[in-house]
Design a protein around this motif. Structure first.
Motif, mmCIF file in Angstrom:
data_model
loop_
_atom_site.group_PDB
_atom_site.id
_atom_site.type_symbol
_atom_site.label_atom_id
_atom_site.label_comp_id
_atom_site.label_asym_id
_atom_site.label_seq_id
_atom_site.Cartn_x
_atom_site.Cartn_y
_atom_site.Cartn_z
ATOM 1 N N HIS A 229 9.327 38.666 -29.880
ATOM 2 C CA HIS A 229 10.356 39.174 -28.980
ATOM 3 C C HIS A 229 10.159 40.646 -28.669
ATOM 4 O O HIS A 229 11.124 41.385 -28.519
ATOM 5 C CB HIS A 229 11.748 38.957 -29.581
ATOM 6 C CG HIS A 229 12.124 37.503 -29.653
ATOM 7 N ND1 HIS A 229 12.063 36.680 -28.556
ATOM 8 C CD2 HIS A 229 12.546 36.737 -30.682
ATOM 9 C CE1 HIS A 229 12.437 35.459 -28.922
ATOM 10 N NE2 HIS A 229 12.728 35.470 -30.202
ATOM 11 N N SER A 231 9.756 43.939 -26.593
ATOM 12 C CA SER A 231 10.247 44.202 -25.244
ATOM 13 C C SER A 231 9.305 45.107 -24.464
ATOM 14 O O SER A 231 9.627 45.514 -23.359
ATOM 15 C CB SER A 231 11.651 44.807 -25.296
ATOM 16 O OG SER A 231 11.601 46.071 -25.897
ATOM 17 N N GLN A 235 5.461 47.824 -28.242
ATOM 18 C CA GLN A 235 6.250 47.262 -29.345
ATOM 19 C C GLN A 235 5.527 46.071 -29.959
ATOM 20 O O GLN A 235 5.625 45.827 -31.163
ATOM 21 C CB GLN A 235 7.621 46.817 -28.856
ATOM 22 C CG GLN A 235 8.544 47.987 -28.578
ATOM 23 C CD GLN A 235 9.978 47.532 -28.440
ATOM 24 O OE1 GLN A 235 10.343 46.451 -28.881
ATOM 25 N NE2 GLN A 235 10.798 48.365 -27.830
ATOM 26 N N ALA A 366 -1.568 40.645 -8.079
ATOM 27 C CA ALA A 366 -0.135 40.558 -8.377
ATOM 28 C C ALA A 366 0.348 39.113 -8.344
ATOM 29 O O ALA A 366 1.209 38.722 -9.133
ATOM 30 C CB ALA A 366 0.659 41.409 -7.391
ATOM 31 N N ASP A 370 2.108 37.038 -11.411
ATOM 32 C CA ASP A 370 3.344 36.251 -11.316
ATOM 33 C C ASP A 370 3.147 34.856 -11.902
ATOM 34 O O ASP A 370 3.968 34.369 -12.675
ATOM 35 C CB ASP A 370 3.777 36.101 -9.846
ATOM 36 C CG ASP A 370 4.458 37.354 -9.332
ATOM 37 O OD1 ASP A 370 4.759 38.236 -10.158
ATOM 38 O OD2 ASP A 370 4.671 37.446 -8.111
ATOM 39 N N ALA A 373 2.694 34.920 -15.705
ATOM 40 C CA ALA A 373 3.956 35.242 -16.382
ATOM 41 C C ALA A 373 4.849 34.005 -16.424
ATOM 42 O O ALA A 373 5.492 33.709 -17.430
ATOM 43 C CB ALA A 373 4.663 36.383 -15.658
ATOM 44 N N ARG A 374 4.854 33.274 -15.320
ATOM 45 C CA ARG A 374 5.643 32.045 -15.235
ATOM 46 C C ARG A 374 5.140 31.030 -16.246
ATOM 47 O O ARG A 374 5.911 30.404 -16.969
ATOM 48 C CB ARG A 374 5.531 31.503 -13.810
ATOM 49 C CG ARG A 374 6.174 30.177 -13.593
ATOM 50 C CD ARG A 374 7.494 30.325 -12.879
ATOM 51 N NE ARG A 374 7.968 29.023 -12.454
ATOM 52 C CZ ARG A 374 8.744 28.239 -13.204
ATOM 53 N NH1 ARG A 374 9.135 28.654 -14.381
ATOM 54 N NH2 ARG A 374 9.129 27.061 -12.752
ATOM 55 N N ALA A 377 6.055 31.912 -19.816
ATOM 56 C CA ALA A 377 7.471 31.795 -20.173
ATOM 57 C C ALA A 377 7.991 30.364 -20.045
ATOM 58 O O ALA A 377 9.131 30.104 -20.391
ATOM 59 C CB ALA A 377 8.308 32.727 -19.311
ATOM 60 N N MET A 381 5.139 24.070 -18.440
ATOM 61 C CA MET A 381 4.039 24.126 -17.470
ATOM 62 C C MET A 381 2.722 23.868 -18.210
ATOM 63 O O MET A 381 2.399 24.550 -19.177
ATOM 64 C CB MET A 381 3.992 25.479 -16.766
ATOM 65 C CG MET A 381 3.104 25.469 -15.531
ATOM 66 S SD MET A 381 2.822 27.122 -14.867
ATOM 67 C CE MET A 381 3.981 27.179 -13.564
ATOM 68 N N PRO B 138 17.249 40.360 -29.461
ATOM 69 C CA PRO B 138 17.384 39.344 -30.507
ATOM 70 C C PRO B 138 17.355 39.928 -31.917
ATOM 71 O O PRO B 138 17.947 39.354 -32.836
ATOM 72 C CB PRO B 138 16.194 38.413 -30.262
ATOM 73 C CG PRO B 138 15.304 39.102 -29.321
ATOM 74 C CD PRO B 138 16.091 40.136 -28.600
ATOM 75 N N PRO B 151 14.219 32.064 -21.017
ATOM 76 C CA PRO B 151 14.077 32.030 -19.551
ATOM 77 C C PRO B 151 15.243 31.338 -18.846
ATOM 78 O O PRO B 151 15.564 31.683 -17.710
ATOM 79 C CB PRO B 151 12.780 31.252 -19.333
ATOM 80 C CG PRO B 151 12.043 31.345 -20.616
ATOM 81 C CD PRO B 151 13.064 31.507 -21.697
ATOM 82 N N GLY B 239 8.888 35.674 -17.861
ATOM 83 C CA GLY B 239 8.229 34.980 -16.751
ATOM 84 C C GLY B 239 8.771 35.515 -15.444
ATOM 85 O O GLY B 239 8.771 36.703 -15.213
ATOM 86 N N LEU B 240 9.267 34.617 -14.600
ATOM 87 C CA LEU B 240 9.855 35.036 -13.332
ATOM 88 C C LEU B 240 11.353 34.775 -13.351
ATOM 89 O O LEU B 240 12.009 34.770 -12.319
ATOM 90 C CB LEU B 240 9.231 34.248 -12.166
ATOM 91 C CG LEU B 240 7.716 34.325 -12.030
ATOM 92 C CD1 LEU B 240 7.253 33.435 -10.882
ATOM 93 C CD2 LEU B 240 7.270 35.744 -11.775
ATOM 94 N N GLU B 255 3.337 47.004 -5.021
ATOM 95 C CA GLU B 255 2.399 46.525 -6.038
ATOM 96 C C GLU B 255 1.349 45.628 -5.397
ATOM 97 O O GLU B 255 0.161 45.814 -5.596
ATOM 98 C CB GLU B 255 3.149 45.782 -7.143
ATOM 99 C CG GLU B 255 2.300 45.618 -8.388
ATOM 100 C CD GLU B 255 2.975 44.746 -9.423
ATOM 101 O OE1 GLU B 255 2.273 44.039 -10.126
ATOM 102 O OE2 GLU B 255 4.220 44.776 -9.510
ATOM 103 N N ASN B 256 1.807 44.662 -4.602
ATOM 104 C CA ASN B 256 0.866 43.768 -3.930
ATOM 105 C C ASN B 256 0.183 44.436 -2.751
ATOM 106 O O ASN B 256 -0.793 43.937 -2.239
ATOM 107 C CB ASN B 256 1.584 42.524 -3.413
ATOM 108 C CG ASN B 256 2.088 41.626 -4.518
ATOM 109 O OD1 ASN B 256 2.711 42.091 -5.450
ATOM 110 N ND2 ASN B 256 1.811 40.350 -4.413
#
Lengths: 398, 294
Positions: A229, A231, A235, A366, A370, A373-374, A377, A381, B138, B151, B239-240, B255-256
């Motif tokens: 965890h 952040s 860390q 970028a 994305d 990251a998806r 998390a 998937m 947490p 998420p 994530g998103l 950024e993009n």
């Protein structure tokens, strides 16, 4: 003293090096430049790897208020600004000082070149392909520190039993993204497959078996990171430092954190370049661009600063302070620790790749961030799904 | 609530102004036109191009919108905006109304409570975000409230921080409305033996339509703008899962380095704002008409 009758000039230098170690490194550059009789005016803009600074720089350049010099990462971030004719051409200086012969690896100078002309000075090399391991954590779990990725994966259950998170990672999208597409991909699929995907943008390879293994490993890594965890990336490094996590995949700038905590490489922590499988490092890092100015004195000062940044003495002092590798192949880093020496050895053997920022446009980088990251998390998937969508992004890169 | 009051316009009649004043007014009108109409139009026009770092890309038609509405991140962002807007609107109006009623009961140290309620609003979203990041951490934060690392729940953590920040101002707005209610209404209700809560719910609050409409627009506007809170609280993650449209626009542009895509997204946001404003204008017009008929 100034040569050639030019007047001393103030040069505003914009950069985003504001943490402790970084600020010390910037001071090296400033002192060396001030010693030439010109004056370094610091224009630091803090925050998130330049995400605050770059918009400010771009809007100032387009608004007709150019600074003396500005940092960008190696690669395509400034390409359009160069094409719009906003940057000073450094080709003559580069030829006079023979940059082509001394800059190593040559990719770095290539990244500064647009239509055969050179527009920036690479100043350092940072690489992503490192696995940092906590000696303490493995001993607590009754294990030896593993020598490669497979050993690390095999150790994960024992680490869990000892209450230790096997793999630490922070929440930023670029962490998971680079860990997968630059570190796992290079180590597991190998440099040739990596080049085919990232340099030649061959989506078929991205859909192939080599990369399927990469995303399988990413799924494993995702499971190993459950319960981490942190952040922020540092860390996560902190978890490795105090033994709450077994390891972290992170670029060589993580060394600054270990050093600041007083840990010794090879004793308190171990580093495995290329995950201990494929000793290849990528050559990302930072470069300085010099926006065009009307005043010939300022232009002279800009060229002077470019020359100072490339000089052997500054390269050694600056990169020692920053914990990075020098861009010149002809200098020695006496103060390097055992991990930096591993990096230098790989570099001198020419086992290098360009970074994704050099070979892919920012939009694609970028979008990949994305997606990864998806993936990281969302435990639902699958590897096959993320591989398919990754290949789509590679196919659409422009 | 004199929102629309035709015939009571106290501004000077046009036509009698000095010529120079006319010139100044024309210039101001031109500037306003430039800022409020031309700039958005420029944005819309460039959303039809393939501009990257500089706004000079080739014409690509609606390709940017196609990419936008097939982009998973944008769809998540829009969904999150809906969750946040609904959560903030119902939460802020509910909590705000509740607090306002409590304050309205002539309690002791009302001034102190009003100030306390308004303090969160005086904090920037960045400070709010960082404070809540620690509260929802947490390891160090409130036990059982580790929303931000999940998420599925993280967006509700954002809503919670938004409510903490925004409920106070709504409470104070409603309180000012409550104080404007004529005491005779309360006396009449008491004479008729109507319970206090019924008086609030069925008599007083319907009279506060104007205040409630204003509060709604304020809350919705702050929801659509949502950016800094997310950046400070979650950075869009895990994530998103907490991405929002304004952050999409910013990231695309800077950024993009994909201005065309950023412009397409901001055009969609502009459309959304126009829809909200239109609803508000219709509501105000409708309420004004009802009053005239009475």
């Amino acid at each position: 003293m100034l040569a050639g009758g030019a007047q001393a000039a103030d040069l505003e230098v914009v950069h985003w090096w504001t943490s402790g170690g970084e600020a010390a490194a910037v001071q090296v550059l400033a002192d060396a430049f001030n010693a030439t009789g010109h004056r370094w005016v610091d224009g630091a803009i803090a925050g998130g790897g330049g995400t605050q600074a770059r918009p400010a720089v771009i809007s100032r350049l387009l608004g007709g208020d150019p600074m003396g010099a500005t940092q960008f990462n190696h690669g395509q971030q400034a390409r359009e600004l160069v094409e719009a004719g906003l940057m000073l051409d450094l080709t003559e200086l580069a030829q006079a000082e023979n940059w082509h012969a001394v800059v190593h690896p040559p990719d770095l100078l290539q990244a500064c070149t647009v239509n055969g002309r050179i527009y920036c000075v690479p100043v350092n090399i940072h690489s992503w392909q490192w696995l940092w391991l906590s000696t303490d954590a493995f001993h607590k779990a009754g294990l030896e520190v593993p020598q490669d990725w497979a050993g690390f994966v095999a150790a994960a259950p024992a680490l869990r039993r000892a209450g230790i998170v096997p793999l630490a990672i922070g929440p930023q999208d670029w962490e998971a993204s680079n860990a997968i597409t630059q570190v796992l991909a290079v180590a597991i699929a190998g440099p040739d497959a990596w080049r085919a995907v990232n340099v030649d943008r061959d989506a078929a390879v991205a859909r192939g078996a080599d990369y399927a293994a990469v995303f399988q490993a990413a799924e494993t890594a995702r499971a190993m990171s459950r319960g981490s965890h942190a952040s922020d990336w540092n860390q996560a490094t902190g978890m490795v430092i105090d033994g709450r996590a077994g390891g972290q995949i992170m670029g060589d700038w993580a060394q600054g954190e270990f050093a600041a905590a007083g840990l010794v490489a090879g004793k308190d922590y171990e580093c495995l370049p290329g995950l201990g499988m494929t000793p290849v490092i990528s050559t990302g890092g930072d470069a300085f661009y010099f926006p065009k100015q009307d005043d010939p004195d300022v232009t002279a000062a800009q060229l002077k600063l470019a020359s100072v940044m490339m000089s052997p003495k500054v390269q050694v002092a600056f990169n020692t302070a920053k914990g990075a590798l020098p861009v010149r192949g002809d200098v020695d880093l006496d103060t390097a620790n055992s991990c930096m020496r591993k990096g230098l050895a790989i570099l001198s053997q020419g086992q290098v790749l360009p970074s994704t920022e050099i070979v892919l446009p920012p939009d694609t980088v970028a979008q990949i961030d994305d997606l990864m990251a998806r993936f990281w998390a969302s435990p639902d998937m699958t590897a096959a799904e993320v591989q398919d969508r990754y290949a789509d992004l590679i196919a659409r890169a422009r | 609530m004199p929102i629309l009051s035709p015939g009571q316009d106290s501004r000077p009649m046009p036509g009698r102004a000095a010529p120079w004043a006319m010139g100044v007014m024309a210039a101001m009108a031109l500037v306003a036109l430039l800022i409020f109409v031309l700039f958005p139009l420029w944005t819309v026009a460039h959303s039809l191009t393939g501009s990257r770092l500089l706004p000079n890309g080739p014409w690509v038609g609606l390709a940017q919108y196609e990419r936008l509405w097939t982009s998973e991140r944008w769809l998540i962002s829009v969904g999150n905006l809906a969750i946040y807007a609904v959560g903030l609107l119902s939460g802020a109006l509910g909590i705000g109304a509740g607090l306002a009623v409590l304050l309205d009961r002539r309690i002791r140290a009302e001034g102190l409570f009003r100030a306390v309620l308004l303090y969160p609003y005086a904090l920037s979203f960045v400070v709010t975000g960082l404070a809540w990041q620690w509260m929802l951490n947490p390891t160090f934060g409130l036990p059982g409230l580790a929303l931000l690392s999940d998420p599925d729940l993280a967006i509700h953590g954002v809503v919670m921080a938004g409510l903490w920040q925004g409920s106070g101002i709504v409470a104070v707005l409603i309180l000012s409305g409550l104080r404007a209610i004529d005491d005779d209404i309360w006396k009449a209700a008491r004479l008729d033996g109507i319970a206090v809560w019924k008086t609030y719910l069925f008599i007083v609050f319907p009279m506060l339509r104007g205040v409630l409409a204003t509060a709604t627009v304020l809350v919705l506007a702050s929801a659509i703008k949502l950016f800094d809170l997310v950046v400070a609280l979650t950075g869009g993650g895990p994530g998103l899962s907490t991405e929002v449209p304004a952050k999409y626009v910013y990231d695309m542009m800077f950024e993009n380095q994909n201005l065309g895509q950023g412009f397409a997204a901001s055009t969609m946001m502009l459309t959304l704002v126009l829809v909200v404003m239109l609803c508000w204008a219709v509501a105000v017009w409708w309420m004004g008409r009802r009053r005239d008929h009475r």
